[in-house]
Every structure is written in structure tokens, then in C-alpha cells.
Design a protein around this motif. Structure first.
Motif, short mmCIF file in Angstrom:
data_model
loop_
_atom_site.label_atom_id
_atom_site.label_comp_id
_atom_site.label_asym_id
_atom_site.label_seq_id
_atom_site.Cartn_x
_atom_site.Cartn_y
_atom_site.Cartn_z
N ILE A 106 4.75 -23.65 -3.05
CA ILE A 106 3.98 -23.47 -1.83
C ILE A 106 2.53 -23.12 -2.15
N GLU A 107 2.34 -22.26 -3.13
CA GLU A 107 0.97 -21.93 -3.52
C GLU A 107 0.24 -23.18 -4.02
N ALA A 108 0.93 -24.00 -4.82
CA ALA A 108 0.30 -25.22 -5.35
C ALA A 108 -0.08 -26.16 -4.21
N TYR A 109 0.79 -26.28 -3.20
CA TYR A 109 0.49 -27.14 -2.05
C TYR A 109 -0.73 -26.61 -1.30
N LEU A 110 -0.77 -25.31 -1.05
CA LEU A 110 -1.87 -24.72 -0.29
C LEU A 110 -3.21 -24.88 -1.02
N GLU A 132 11.82 -21.54 7.94
CA GLU A 132 12.09 -22.98 7.84
C GLU A 132 10.87 -23.73 7.32
N ILE A 133 9.70 -23.42 7.88
CA ILE A 133 8.48 -24.12 7.48
C ILE A 133 8.22 -23.92 6.00
N SER A 134 8.40 -22.71 5.55
CA SER A 134 8.18 -22.39 4.13
C SER A 134 9.07 -23.25 3.24
N GLN A 135 10.33 -23.36 3.59
CA GLN A 135 11.26 -24.16 2.79
C GLN A 135 10.90 -25.65 2.85
N LYS A 182 0.81 -1.22 0.00
CA LYS A 182 0.00 0.00 0.00
C LYS A 182 0.84 1.27 0.00
N HIS A 183 1.91 1.29 0.78
CA HIS A 183 2.67 2.51 0.97
C HIS A 183 3.97 2.56 0.18
N GLY A 184 4.43 1.40 -0.30
CA GLY A 184 5.61 1.38 -1.14
C GLY A 184 5.23 1.39 -2.61
N LYS A 185 6.24 1.30 -3.45
CA LYS A 185 6.01 1.29 -4.90
C LYS A 185 6.55 0.00 -5.48
N ARG A 186 5.66 -0.76 -6.15
CA ARG A 186 5.99 -2.04 -6.78
C ARG A 186 6.48 -3.07 -5.76
N LEU A 187 5.95 -3.04 -4.56
CA LEU A 187 6.36 -3.98 -3.52
C LEU A 187 5.26 -4.99 -3.20
N GLY A 188 4.22 -5.05 -4.05
CA GLY A 188 3.17 -6.04 -3.88
C GLY A 188 3.59 -7.38 -4.43
N GLY A 189 2.65 -8.34 -4.41
CA GLY A 189 2.97 -9.69 -4.90
C GLY A 189 4.08 -10.31 -4.08
N ASN A 190 5.02 -10.94 -4.75
CA ASN A 190 6.15 -11.58 -4.07
C ASN A 190 7.34 -10.65 -3.88
N THR A 191 7.30 -9.44 -4.48
CA THR A 191 8.48 -8.58 -4.45
C THR A 191 8.86 -8.16 -3.04
N GLY A 192 7.91 -7.62 -2.30
CA GLY A 192 8.21 -7.21 -0.92
C GLY A 192 8.63 -8.37 -0.05
N ASP A 221 11.80 -13.14 9.26
CA ASP A 221 11.15 -14.45 9.34
C ASP A 221 9.77 -14.38 8.70
N THR A 222 9.69 -14.78 7.46
CA THR A 222 8.43 -14.77 6.74
C THR A 222 8.36 -15.97 5.81
N PHE A 223 7.15 -16.40 5.51
CA PHE A 223 6.98 -17.42 4.48
C PHE A 223 6.97 -16.73 3.13
N LEU A 224 7.01 -17.50 2.05
CA LEU A 224 6.91 -16.99 0.69
C LEU A 224 5.83 -17.78 -0.04
N LEU A 225 5.09 -17.10 -0.89
CA LEU A 225 4.11 -17.80 -1.72
C LEU A 225 4.74 -18.11 -3.08
N THR A 226 5.72 -19.02 -3.05
CA THR A 226 6.33 -19.48 -4.29
C THR A 226 5.35 -20.38 -5.03
#
Length: 228
Positions: free
Chosen positions: A174-178, A214-217, A146-156, A166-171
């Protein structure tokens, strides 16, 4: 909805990578909140900028040119960047040492301003990031969008992970598993999807005591095309 137990995910990842020790050797670990709080503001801006430029092209292309980015943009120090007039940015965007694309170059002053504003209220951007609770880490994602520029999606999120947050990623894996396990069923970037994913990671964290990183990986290693 019943979320798969983390132990089942972990055992499958061990089998796919050959052994428990093989899996553990592959895992990256996040920094502590104290370490996150010490990251200088210029390194946050550098990470955001790198991921913005890497979006849509081979990451190595940007990495190879990165020393030129650091030199041209004052090592991403906020004050000199925010003092640049508009015409200076247009000139910098034509420099052959970087990726010449004005819309992405213009994310630098925009994101520098976001970081500067947060510094005024919190002392530093790192201190502000460090205070975000894990159980709602996606609120940090949404703020950057919302407050940055082009930091949506997976970029941020990729920039945060690069710096040790410490964050997960929606690679893709991972998205396919979810989706296959019905944890999510809507658009990847919707609040409903992000909060459902965060809730699932909260459960796996409670079961395992492991970090989101770790969980994400481990989830990624438990599925997709990455067998030994």
C-alpha cells in the motif's frame, strides 16, 4: 494531485485475483462500532502486547507461545497487572515460556495504564475507540503512538485491525502504491503522510461505500507481487 478512481483500482484487483468473486472471497470486513464498543479492555491490551512482541520477529513464534503469555499476565486483566511491583516484571521477563525481553515486557504495564486512564473517562477503551470518526482514523494511531508504549509505526494499526477496527494499514504494497501515485512523498510516519493517506481513503470510501478495511485490502491486491 488527482487520486485514482476506486473503480479502476477495484477492476485491476479483480483481474489480478482472477475474478470479482475470487477477490470478494478474500476480503475481511470490520466490526460495527457497536461491536467495537463491547470489546473488553483486557483484549485490547492482549492485542497490543501481541503486536509489540511480533514486531521484528516471525509472528508464529509469538503465536505459539501466546497461551503462556495469557497465563503469566493474568489474561491481561488491568487491575492485577497494575498492582504488580517493579521486581515482579523483571521476574516475569525471565520466564522461559514467553519471549524473554524486558523492554517489551514493560510495555504491558505502560499500555495497561493507558487503557485504564481512558476507561476512567469513557467507561471502557472500546467505547473510546468506537467514537473515533473514520475521516480522521489516523488521530487514533497518533494517540496510541503518543500515549502508549511501542505502538507507533504499524504496531498500533495492526492491533486495531486484528480486533476488527475499521482502519487501513500502511503495508509495503500500500505504501508503494501511494508513493507511485504521488498520494504521499514524505516519511511514512509523519502527520503529513498519515493525513494525506486518510484523505485518499475518505475519497475512495465516498466513491465506493466500502470500509477502509476493504479498500486497504483491495489496493494491496491491485498491486505488488500477489497475482493468481
Amino acid at each position: 494531485m488527482t487520486i485514482e478512481k476506486f473503480d479502476s483500482i477495484y477492476q485491476r484487483a479483480c483481474e489480478r485475483k482472477g475474478s470479482q468473486s475470487a477477490l470478494e472471497s478474500l476480503l475481511r470486513h470490520p466490526l460495527t462500532k457497536e461491536q467495537i464498543a463491547q470489546i473488553p479492555d483486557d483484549r485490547w491490551l492482549a492485542a497490543f502486547t501481541m503486536k509489540v512482541f511480533q514486531s521484528g520477529i516471525q509472528w508464529k513464534v509469538v503465536a505459539d507461545k501466546w497461551p503462556n503469555f495469557e497465563q503469566l499476565f493474568f489474561q491481561f486483566r488491568l487491575e492485577p497487572l497494575l498492582m504488580q511491583p517493579d521486581e515482579a516484571w523483571e521476574e516475569k521477563a525471565q520466564n522461559p515460556g514467553i519471549i524473554r525481553y524486558l523492554p517489551k515486557v514493560m510495555t504491558i504495564p505502560a499500555n495497561a495504564q493507558m487503557i485504564f486512564d481512558i476507561r476512567l473517562d469513557h467507561g471502557s477503551f472500546g467505547k473510546w475507540v468506537a467514537q473515533f470518526p473514520q475521516e480522521r482514523i489516523v488521530d487514533l494511531w497518533l494517540h496510541l503512538k503518543k500515549h502508549g508504549k511501542r505502538l507507533g509505526g504499524n504496531t498500533g494499526p495492526y492491533a486495531l485491525r486484528q480486533l476488527g477496527v475499521d482502519t487501513f494499514l500502511l503495508t509495503h504494497d500500500i505504501e508503494a502504491y501511494l508513493r507511485a501515485t504521488k498520494v504521499i512523498d514524505g516519511g511514512k510516519d509523519t502527520k503529513r503522510t498519515l493525513y494525506a493517506t486518510n484523505d485518499a481513503f475518505n475519497q475512495w470510501h465516498e466513491e465506493s461505500g466500502r470500509s477502509f478495511t476493504e479498500i486497504s485490502q483491495i489496493i494491496a491486491y491491485s498491486t505488488g507481487d500477489n497475482r493468481v
